[in-house]
Design an enzyme around this catalytic site. Structure first.
Site, PDB file in Angstrom:
ATOM      1  N   HIS A  67       0.823  -1.227   0.000  1.00  0.00           N
ATOM      2  CA  HIS A  67       0.000   0.000   0.000  1.00  0.00           C
ATOM      3  C   HIS A  67       0.853   1.271   0.000  1.00  0.00           C
ATOM      4  O   HIS A  67       0.512   2.256   0.657  1.00  0.00           O
ATOM      5  CB  HIS A  67      -0.932   0.023   1.218  1.00  0.00           C
ATOM      6  CG  HIS A  67      -1.988  -1.043   1.209  1.00  0.00           C
ATOM      7  ND1 HIS A  67      -3.265  -0.841   0.766  1.00  0.00           N
ATOM      8  CD2 HIS A  67      -1.950  -2.346   1.583  1.00  0.00           C
ATOM      9  CE1 HIS A  67      -3.975  -1.962   0.885  1.00  0.00           C
ATOM     10  NE2 HIS A  67      -3.189  -2.890   1.365  1.00  0.00           N
ATOM     11  N   ASN A 109     -10.301  -2.541   2.550  1.00  0.00           N
ATOM     12  CA  ASN A 109     -10.014  -2.497   1.116  1.00  0.00           C
ATOM     13  C   ASN A 109     -11.293  -2.150   0.372  1.00  0.00           C
ATOM     14  O   ASN A 109     -12.380  -2.125   0.954  1.00  0.00           O
ATOM     15  CB  ASN A 109      -9.527  -3.870   0.629  1.00  0.00           C
ATOM     16  CG  ASN A 109      -8.031  -4.076   0.869  1.00  0.00           C
ATOM     17  OD1 ASN A 109      -7.311  -3.142   1.186  1.00  0.00           O
ATOM     18  ND2 ASN A 109      -7.584  -5.298   0.692  1.00  0.00           N
TER      19      ASN A 109
END
Ligand code: HEM
Length: 533
Positions: free
Chosen positions: A75, A153
Site C-alpha cells: 500500500h 479495502n
C-alpha cells in the site's frame, strides 16, 4: 503539556499568517540562524575546494539525505483527505446501543473527525494508479474515547484466510527478485496452489480490480470484528462503505488509455473534487451475525474469503462520512499516517478471525520501524484528546504524555504519589469462553469455489468478458502445468468459467504457433536472398 499537539505542529497550521500581521520570511537553519548564503557553498576561492566546517550546507544536505522514510511494504502508493463521520444513532430500525456501546455511533448527528487514506497495494510510491490491484480504504476516527482505525479495502473479500500466508502472497505479486518485473507466472504459480484465493481472483481480474478512481469505489473492513453492548454481549460484525457518488470500474482497455496520459489520475480526482467543494461521501453499513460458528452456513463467519449473503444478513446503515479537506502536507499526513487493526475503542472488539489477529501484530510493528518508536506522537496519529501514559523516551520523543497536575516524578503505576490511575471500567466486560487443543490447522468449511462461481455468474456480460480476457493474457506466458491447474480451479468454480479460460489459452497458443511458423518462413526466405548489406 498533554498530547494535545502544540499549535505549531498541528496539521491545521500552515505557517501562513493573516494579512494584518507582518510576515517574517527570513530563511533560517534548523538551529534558527538566519541564512545569509543559500546559493553557494563555502570554498577556498570561487573554484573551490569546499570546506567541511560549512554547517548550513551540512545541515541542509544531510537533512535532504534523510527526506525519505521506508515506504509501506504494501500500500505504498496512496492519497488522503480529512473529513467527518456523522452517526445515525440507529442500526437499521434499532437503536445502535442494542449492539454496541461505542460512543461515536450513539447519538443521531454526532460528528467525529476522520482521516482517510486510499491506496493501491503492490507497487511503489509513484506507481500508476490504473494498475489491477486491490485498493486500500483506511479510516482513522478521532473519537472522544481515542482513535479507531478501520483498515479496509475496496473489495470485500481477501486472497487468504490465514495470516501465515501473507508474506508469500505479497512476494508472489511483487516484482520478481531478479528481473524486478511483476510476473503473471509467479502470481499464478502461487494462486494455483492457493485455492482459497479463487473468489478474490475472480473479483480482481474483472473490472472490479481497477476502480475508476477513489471516489467511486466501495470500502469494506473485510475481516470479521465484534460489537459489544453495555451488558458485555458481543455480535459478529462486518463493515461496508458505500460511495454516494456511485460505483465505477474500468476495463483493462479503459485503464490503459488513462495510464497513457496520467498515472496519478485517482490522486488528482480526489484532490480536485475536494478543492472544488464537491465533497465525496460514503455511507457506513454493517452486517450483524450472532457470535457463534453458525454450522447452518456453508462457510465460516470468520473466513475473510467469503461474503455474508445480504438476504440473510442485511446491510444496515449506521452513519455517513464526508471528506471535505485536503492534506496541507502530503508527507506529514498521508505518508506518516499509521493505521492498524488493533486500534479499537470501547464497544468494538476483535473476533477470532485468524487474519485479523495476524494483521493486528503486523501494523504497529511495521510502523515502529517505518515511522519510528514515537509515531503516535505525530499530529496525524495522535488522538485529539487527552493522552497520559507512562511510556517514555525513545527516538524522536517529542512530548511527555502526562496529565495536568500529575506528579512528573512518577512515571510508573500504581503509585500513591499523584501518578496516573487506571480508568474506571466502562460497561460489562465481554468475556467469551475459549477452549480447545493448540493446533496448526485450517478451518473446516473451506468451500473455496462456491462463492467464486456465484460471482462469475452474477457479473454482467462485459465484466465476464473482461475477466476472461485479463486472465488469459496474464496466464498465457505461464508454464503449461500452471495454466492447466488454474483451468481446473476455474472449472470447479463454474464449468463455463473454466471452459472459457481454457479456450482463450488455446487460442493464444494457436496464434503464437502460427506467428512462429510465419517467422521461420520469413527467415528462410531472407536467407535465400543473401546478406541484406
Ligand atoms: C497496509 C500487513 C491484510 C488493508 C499494510 C501494511 C502492512 C500490512 C505491514 C503497511 C502498514 C504501514 O506501513 O503503515 C498486512 C498483513 C495482512 C494484511 C500481515 C494479513 C495477514 C490486509 C487485508 C486488508 C488490508 C485483509 C483489507 C481489509 C491494508 C490497508 C493498508 C495496509 C488499507 C494501507 C494503510 C494505509 O493507508 O496506511 N498491511 N495486511 N491488509 N493493509 Fe494490510
Amino acid at each position: 503539556t498533554t498530547n494535545g499537539s502544540p499549535e505549531k505542529a498541528a496539521f491545521g497550521a500552515t505557517g501562513l499568517q493573516s494579512n494584518d500581521q507582518p510576515i517574517d520570511q527570513t530563511l533560517t537553519t534548523r538551529q534558527g540562524h538566519p541564512l545569509t548564503h543559500n546559493q553557494n557553498v563555502r570554498t577556498v576561492g570561487s573554484r573551490g575546494p569546499t570546506t567541511l566546517e560549512n554547517y548550513p550546507f551540512l545541515e541542509k544536505i544531510s537533512h535532504f539525505d534523510r527526506e525519505r522514510i521506508p515506504e509501506r511494504v504494501v500500500h505504498a502508493r496512496g492519497a488522503g483527505a480529512h473529513g467527518v463521520f456523522e452517526a445515525y444513532g440507529t442500526v437499521g430500525d434499532e437503536p445502535v446501543s442494542t449492539y454496541t456501546r461505542a460512543k461515536l455511533f450513539q447519538q443521531k448527528g454526532k460528528e467525529t473527525p476522520v482521516f482517510v487514506r486510499f491506496s493501491s497495494v503492490i507497487h511503489g510510491g509513484h506507481s500508476p494508479e490504473t494498475l489491477r490491484d486491490p485498493r486500500g480504504f483506511a479510516v482513522k476516527f478521532y473519537t472522544e474515547d481515542g482513535n479507531w482505525d478501520l483498515v479496509g479495502n475496496n473489495l470485500k473479500v481477501f486472497f487468504i484466510r490465514d495470516a501465515m500466508k501473507f508474506p508469500d502472497l505479497v512476494h508472489a505479486f511483487k516484482p520478481d527478485p531478479i528481473t524486478n518485473r511483476q510476473d503473471g507466472e509467479r502470481i499464478f504459480d502461487f494462486i494455483s496452489n492457493t485455492p482459497d484465493a479463487m473468489h478474490m481472483i475472480t473479483f480482481l481480474f474483472s473490472p472490479w480490480g481497477i476502480p475508476a478512481n477513489y471516489r467511486m469505489m466501495q470500502g469494506s473492513g473485510v475481516n470479521t470484528y465484534k460489537w459489544i453492548n453495555e451488558a458485555g454481549e458481543g455480535v459478529l460484525v462486518k463493515y461496508h462503505w458505500e460511495p454516494k457518488q456511485g460505483i465505477k470500474n474500468l476495463t483493462q482497455g479503459e485503464a490503459e488509455q488513462i495510464q497513457a496520459k496520467n498515472f496519478n489520475h485517482a490522486t488528482q480526482d480526489l484532490y480536485d473534487a475536494i478543492e472544488a467543494g464537491n465533497f465525496p461521501q460514503w455511507e457506513l453499513l454493517v452486517q450483524i451475525m450472532s457470535d457463534d460458528d453458525h454450522p447452518e452456513l456453508d462457510f465460516d463467519p470468520l473466513d475473510d474469503t467469503k461474503l455474508w449473503p445480504p438476504d440473510k444478513f442485511p446491510w444496515l446503515p449506521v452513519g455517513v462520512m464526508t471528506l471535505n479537506k485536503n492534506p496541507e502536507n502530503y508527507f506529514h499526513e498521508v505518508e506518516q499516517v499509521a493505521f492498524g487493526t488493533g486500534v479499537l475503542v470501547d464497544g468494538l472488539d476483535f473476533s477470532d478471525d485468524k487474519m485479523l489477529q495476524g494483521r493486528t501484530f503486523s501494523y504497529s510493528d511495521t510502523q515502529r520501524y517505518r515511522v519510528g518508536t514515537n509515531y503516535l506522537q505525530l499530529p496525524i496519529n495522535a488522538p485529539k484528546k487527552h493522552v497520559a501514559t507512562n511510556q517514555r523516551d525513545g527516538q524522536m520523543a517529542y512530548l511527555v504524555d502526562t496529565a495536568p497536575g500529575q506528579n512528573r516524578h512518577v512515571n510508573y503505576e500504581p503509585s500513591s504519589m499523584n501518578g496516573l490511575k487506571e480508568a474506571p471500567k466502562k460497561g460489562a466486560e465481554h468475556t467469551p469462553y475459549v477452549g480447545g487443543n493448540l493446533v496448526r490447522q485450517p478451518i473446516d468449511r473451506l468451500n473455496n469455489f462456491g462463492q467464486a462461481g456465484e460471482r462469475y455468474r452474477t457479473f454482467e456480460d462485459w465484466e465476464r468478458d473482461d475477466l476472461i480476457s485479463n486472465l488469459v493474457s496474464t496466464l498465457a506466458p505461464a508454464k503449461k502445468h500452471i495454466q492447466d491447474k488454474m483451468v481446473e480451479l476455474f472449472t470447479q468454480c463454474d464449468e463455463e468459467y473454466g471452459r472459457r479460460v481454457r479456450e482463450g489459452l488455446q487460442q493464444v497458443a494457436t496464434s503464437d504457433a502460427q506467428k512462429k511458423e510465419q517467422a521461420v518462413q520469413q527467415a528462410e526466405e531472407l536467407s535465400h536472398e543473401g546478406q541484406p548489406y
